[in-house]
Write an enzyme that holds these catalytic residues in place. Structure first.
Site, PDB file in Angstrom:
ATOM      1  N   THR A  16       0.798  -1.227   0.000  1.00  0.00           N
ATOM      2  CA  THR A  16       0.000   0.000   0.000  1.00  0.00           C
ATOM      3  C   THR A  16       0.829   1.274   0.000  1.00  0.00           C
ATOM      4  O   THR A  16       0.399   2.275  -0.546  1.00  0.00           O
ATOM      5  CB  THR A  16      -0.975   0.022   1.196  1.00  0.00           C
ATOM      6  OG1 THR A  16      -0.241  -0.149   2.400  1.00  0.00           O
ATOM      7  CG2 THR A  16      -2.020  -1.061   1.069  1.00  0.00           C
ATOM      8  N   CYS A  17       2.005   1.246   0.601  1.00  0.00           N
ATOM      9  CA  CYS A  17       2.822   2.466   0.644  1.00  0.00           C
ATOM     10  C   CYS A  17       3.268   2.896  -0.751  1.00  0.00           C
ATOM     11  O   CYS A  17       3.585   4.056  -0.981  1.00  0.00           O
ATOM     12  CB  CYS A  17       4.053   2.264   1.525  1.00  0.00           C
ATOM     13  SG  CYS A  17       3.641   2.057   3.260  1.00  0.00           S
ATOM     14  N   TYR A  18       3.317   1.958  -1.672  1.00  0.00           N
ATOM     15  CA  TYR A  18       3.830   2.236  -3.015  1.00  0.00           C
ATOM     16  C   TYR A  18       2.770   2.053  -4.102  1.00  0.00           C
ATOM     17  O   TYR A  18       3.100   2.147  -5.286  1.00  0.00           O
ATOM     18  CB  TYR A  18       5.025   1.319  -3.314  1.00  0.00           C
ATOM     19  CG  TYR A  18       6.092   1.418  -2.261  1.00  0.00           C
ATOM     20  CD1 TYR A  18       6.930   2.524  -2.194  1.00  0.00           C
ATOM     21  CD2 TYR A  18       6.233   0.418  -1.295  1.00  0.00           C
ATOM     22  CE1 TYR A  18       7.904   2.625  -1.203  1.00  0.00           C
ATOM     23  CE2 TYR A  18       7.198   0.511  -0.309  1.00  0.00           C
ATOM     24  CZ  TYR A  18       8.028   1.620  -0.270  1.00  0.00           C
ATOM     25  OH  TYR A  18       8.973   1.725   0.713  1.00  0.00           O
TER      26      TYR A  18
END
Length: 185
Positions: free
Chosen positions: A152-154
């Site tokens: 999710t961070c990327y």
């Protein structure tokens, strides 16, 4: 545990009947939607104003402020597909990627939003719209019995090479519906 609250002074000794039921309903609604929430709202308001307080709030219309805080809900799924980036052996024309987009576009709106939550951590799009959302789909060496994995961070989706559209549909649906919690990749 049952909690008893007096909605009006001396209310414990007043029976509700058709003559006073309107007053009872008004007092009850006031308690439920205002008095009982006062402490929580005060804490929220204090925290919100620390982050977004001051003169800046007067520059926004309520709808603009809501869009900034909650996100945009003007979904343009074709724009998301157009802006997708591919890594590894994947390209926009790779069979697995084509299966992915066919399956994705066949999903109902709620399932698409669930996928967005799975991939980005939010079911809303950025305030600037889908053109500012870049998702990355990359190939993995995992066999096709593995589920796709979201980072999710990327906004990154690790997707095994699936041989059929149906296998991809099953694996993607399972991943999207069971994404909460921890999993081992």
């Amino acid at each position: 545990m049952t909690e008893i609250k007096e909605l009006v002074p001396g209310g414990e000794s007043i029976a509700v009947d058709k003559n006073n039921r309107k007053e009872f309903v008004e007092a009850y609604l006031c308690y439920v939607f205002s008095d009982s929430m006062c402490e929580q709202y005060s804490a929220f308001s204090s925290g919100f104003l620390k982050v977004c307080g001051g003169e800046i709030l007067s520059l926004f219309q309520p709808s603009e402020l809501m869009a900034m805080v909650v996100g945009n809900s003007n979904y343009n799924w074709e724009e998301m597909e157009k802006n997708a980036v591919y890594k590894g052996e994947y390209t926009a024309t790779h069979p697995t990627v084509r299966f992915f987009w066919e399956v994705f576009h066949e999903f109902p709106l709620e399932k698409k939003k669930q996928f967005l939550l799975f991939l980005t951590g939010s079911d809303r799009i950025p305030i600037h719209g889908m053109e500012s959302l870049r998702i990355v789909i990359q190939s993995t060496t995992a066999e096709e019995h593995y589920l796709p994995v979201a980072h999710t961070c990327y906004n990154l989706l690790d997707m095994p090479r699936y041989q059929t559209k149906e296998i991809l549909r099953r694996r993607l649906t399972q991943a999207v519906e069971q994404y909460e919690g921890f999993s081992l990749v």
